[in-house]
Design a protein around this motif. Structure first.
Motif: not given
Length: 203
Positions: A84-87, A139-148, A157-161, A197-199
């Motif tokens: 989901r976009h920040l907006n 996959k994206a984290s529930p908060a949407g600020n991380k993807i893996a 396994i690569q983790l990103f912001d 679920p808790d990121n």
């Protein structure tokens, strides 16, 4: 609606290897849904495509408004996810080009899908002689600020912001996979992954 197949003129290409197929609600609508599909291990030629379903068609049974619209006309992996976009309204579709280190972010708004992606050249090259690096989840984290992301052939396994405003992907962290072999002899059985679920955790 009654768990029956929707009538379409021809089936959307599919294969047992397909890692991910994504369905998202069109922003601003409660009846239209995009189906996002990828190509099969880079060789099917369909690339990333999108199809639009409207559940108000056919007397409320649902149907396709259109299908097989080209999202990205180049070789891609089977990875696809959404954030989901920040907006709070728009959506980012995320995928990965095959044979490069390019992550692709497509913006989805009430007006439709922007087929010109934000490109982030970061992380591992997704490429292997047997095309198995096209397989594996994003996959994206529930908060949407991380993807893996994981790839089947190479044991990483690569983790990103992820920037939910700009669509940019950055700051790769590589987690080495040290497990055994999968049933087809690849030095990595990695296929799926998910966030808690808790990121705070990545599985």
């Amino acid at each position: 609606k009654y768990h029956q197949l929707m009538l379409i003129l021809s089936p959307i290409p599919r294969d047992p290897t397909i890692t991910q197929v994504l369905i998202i609600e069109r922003p601003g609508s409660n009846s239209q849904f995009y189906v996002i599909t990828s190509e099969i291990m880079t060789y099917s030629g369909q690339h990333y495509r999108f199809h639009l379903i409207d559940m108000n068609l056919n007397g409320g049974l649902g149907g396709f408004v259109y299908k097989d619209s080209m999202l990205y006309n180049a070789q891609v992996s089977e990875k696809i996810t959404a954030v989901r976009h920040l907006n709070g309204t728009d959506i980012w579709l995320l995928g990965h080009e095959y044979g490069t280190d390019n992550y692709l972010s497509f913006l989805v708004t009430p007006a439709g899908i922007n087929t010109t992606p934000v490109i982030s050249s970061v992380g591992n090259l997704h490429q292997s002689a047997n095309f198995y690096d096209a397989i594996g989840e994003l996959k994206a984290s529930p908060a949407g600020n991380k993807i893996a992301a994981v790839t089947l052939n190479h044991p990483d396994i690569q983790l990103f912001d992820f920037n939910k405003s700009s669509g940019q992907i950055s700051n790769p962290l590589t987690l080495l996979e040290t497990g055994g072999y999968d049933t087809i002899g690849n030095p990595s059985g990695l296929y799926g992954l998910s966030f808690s679920p808790d990121n705070t955790k990545l599985y």
